[in-house]
Scaffold this active site. Structure first.
Site, PDB file in Angstrom:
ATOM      1  N   ASP A  24     -16.642 -40.227 -24.963  1.00  0.00           N
ATOM      2  CA  ASP A  24     -15.534 -39.351 -25.332  1.00  0.00           C
ATOM      3  C   ASP A  24     -14.189 -40.098 -25.305  1.00  0.00           C
ATOM      4  OD1 ASP A  24     -14.567 -36.862 -26.102  1.00  0.00           O
ATOM      5  OD2 ASP A  24     -15.694 -35.792 -24.576  1.00  0.00           O
TER       6      ASP A  24
ATOM      7  N   TRP B   8     -13.179 -37.913 -32.064  1.00  0.00           N
ATOM      8  CA  TRP B   8     -12.708 -36.738 -32.827  1.00  0.00           C
ATOM      9  C   TRP B   8     -12.008 -37.109 -34.138  1.00  0.00           C
ATOM     10  CZ3 TRP B   8      -9.482 -36.701 -27.975  1.00  0.00           C
ATOM     11  CH2 TRP B   8     -10.280 -36.461 -26.849  1.00  0.00           C
ATOM     12  N   GLY B   9     -12.389 -38.249 -34.710  1.00  0.00           N
ATOM     13  CA  GLY B   9     -11.781 -38.629 -35.990  1.00  0.00           C
ATOM     14  C   GLY B   9     -10.409 -39.263 -35.857  1.00  0.00           C
TER      15      GLY B   9
ATOM     16  N   ASP C  88     -13.521 -30.275 -31.731  1.00  0.00           N
ATOM     17  CA  ASP C  88     -14.721 -29.564 -31.260  1.00  0.00           C
ATOM     18  C   ASP C  88     -15.054 -28.351 -32.116  1.00  0.00           C
ATOM     19  OD1 ASP C  88     -14.565 -31.444 -29.324  1.00  0.00           O
ATOM     20  OD2 ASP C  88     -14.565 -30.036 -27.637  1.00  0.00           O
TER      21      ASP C  88
HETATM   22  C1  GLA Z   1     -14.743 -33.172 -25.675  1.00  0.00           C
HETATM   23  C2  GLA Z   1     -15.883 -33.406 -26.668  1.00  0.00           C
HETATM   24  C3  GLA Z   1     -16.934 -32.313 -26.490  1.00  0.00           C
HETATM   25  C4  GLA Z   1     -17.448 -32.309 -25.056  1.00  0.00           C
HETATM   26  C5  GLA Z   1     -16.287 -32.151 -24.090  1.00  0.00           C
HETATM   27  C6  GLA Z   1     -16.714 -32.357 -22.645  1.00  0.00           C
HETATM   28  O1  GLA Z   1     -14.018 -32.019 -25.969  1.00  0.00           O
HETATM   29  O2  GLA Z   1     -15.408 -33.435 -27.970  1.00  0.00           O
HETATM   30  O3  GLA Z   1     -17.988 -32.499 -27.396  1.00  0.00           O
HETATM   31  O4  GLA Z   1     -18.145 -33.504 -24.794  1.00  0.00           O
HETATM   32  O5  GLA Z   1     -15.249 -33.094 -24.344  1.00  0.00           O
HETATM   33  O6  GLA Z   1     -15.666 -32.200 -21.739  1.00  0.00           O
END
Ligand code: GLA
Length: 385
Positions: A130, A165-166, A187
């Site tokens: 992440d 996340w891009g 997300d």
């Molecule tokens: C981010 C990621 C999610 C998940 C959460 C966990 O938001 O994008 O997919 O893994 O963290 O805290």
């Protein structure tokens, strides 16, 4: 790497986050593994079981190693991996390129090589990585490259699932990092609007995804039906089964990884039917991993369109989608796919949701598509006369 085919096609599996978030433990993971086997989902291709955020203690041990939360995972993480492996499944774990994970547990920043070794010693096969709490002045591209290098040299094949996340134009440098998949979006939420906007944001990015490095549009919400314990994911309360079918078809034809996010121990028959649809999965898992191109419906181009994905046996994966709120026609003109009616060529259509042949068509195929609905076909080029 031992396995030269690691990550060739989009990975498939289950991830704990979308339904359970912080509420995870060894029993849940074991029961999920059992359910994947018993329901036939493992047989359908879902192999990775990924333990997402909130699995560790808030502190590293005296030697700086990550440690499992003994209340949630009393037998440690290696025991979890051993159980998954005994079921023929693979073990996925989660960490973060920052000092902390998104939920505030230790991240791997400046511990990358040590953590890769720890994961290898636990039998981990997949790492989701992440992007929270990344020091503001640290370069994200470099941090993903660093963890990728650590994983590639930890003595075990570990699939690297980059999750930024891009951000930072990830699609432009991720191939070079060695990651096998990269999150390209924020997300997902368990509602139609989220599915719609994530898909729309990635259609034009198809050329950046390919074998061994797949654009991950986020984990599936199929079958959650408002059941997430996370307010953000669950806001607006779920989708209809038809919307979940459309979601699954979109992720499949866009070559996204297919990571189940619902509780597979208690899913409905309709959810299982969607997730286990082998005809749709086969389009996602085609070995060439070619991204689809888009053909809009001329009189409703924003909402109604077809995605066409060339498959390795010469046939075409065809998804017709209606993002609008009214029933609409989609007429697919074969000319737009390079097919010449004048040369006597047509297409035989196989319906991937009805699981039946539709017959041979020339020049065009027209269908009524329900609001938020889709049709999905595998079409073969045939001589029409
Ligand atoms: C981010 C990621 C999610 C998940 C959460 C966990 O938001 O994008 O997919 O893994 O963290 O805290």
């Amino acid at each position: 790497m031992q396995n030269q085919y690691l990550g060739l096609t989009p990975p498939m599996g289950w991830n704990s986050w979308n339904t359970f978030t912080w509420n995870i433990n060894e029993q849940l993971i074991r029961e999920t593994a059992d359910a994947l086997v018993e329901t036939g989902l493992k047989e359908a291709g879902y192999e990775y079981v990924v333990v997402d955020d909130c699995w560790s203690l808030k502190q590293r041990d005296a030697d700086g190693r990550l440690q499992a939360d003994p209340e949630k995972f009393p037998n440690g993480m290696k025991a979890v991996g051993d159980y998954l492996h005994s079921k023929g499944l693979k073990f996925g774990m989660y960490s973060c390129d920052g000092t902390h994970t998104c939920a505030g547990y230790p991240g791997s920043f400046e511990h990358e090589f040590q953590d890769a070794e720890t994961f290898a010693s636990w039998g981990v096969d997949y790492l989701k990585y992440d992007n929270c709490y990344k020091p503001r002045h640290a370069d994200g591209e470099m941090l993903y490259k660093r963890m990728s290098l650590a994983l590639r040299n930890c003595g075990r094949d570990i699939l690297f699932s980059a999750c930024n996340w891009g951000r930072d134009n990830v699609h432009q440098w991720i191939q070079g990092s060695g990651a096998q998949l990269f999150r390209s979006t924020g997300d997902i939420q368990d509602n139609w609007e989220s599915i719609r906007s994530l898909a729309l944001s990635q259609i034009e990015k198809a050329p950046f995804s390919g074998p061994f490095c797949h654009n991950d549009i986020d984990m599936l919400v199929v079958g959650i039906h408002g059941g997430s314990n996370n307010e953000y994911i669950g806001s607006l309360g779920g989708c209809t089964d038809e919307e979940y079918r459309t979601h699954f078809s979109l992720w499949a034809i866009l070559n996204s990884p297919l990571m189940i996010g619902c509780d597979v121990r208690s899913m409905s028959g309709a959810t299982l039917e969607t997730l286990a649809n082998r005809d749709v999965i086969a389009i996602n898992q085609d070995i060439e991993c070619r991204g689809p191109y888009r053909i809009p419906q001329w009189n409703n181009p924003e909402n109604v369109f077809t995605l066409v994905k060339p498959l390795s046996d010469g046939s075409l994966g065809i998804g017709m989608f209606n993002f609008g709120d009214r029933r609409s026609e989609m007429s697919l003109q074969f000319w737009d796919m390079g097919l010449s009616a004048a040369a006597g060529m047509g297409l035989s259509f196989y319906d991937c949701w009805a699981h039946q042949e539709e017959g041979v068509f020339t020049e065009r195929y027209a269908a009524q598509i329900e609001p938020h609905g889709c049709r999905m076909f595998r079409a073969k080029v045939v001589k029409a006369r």
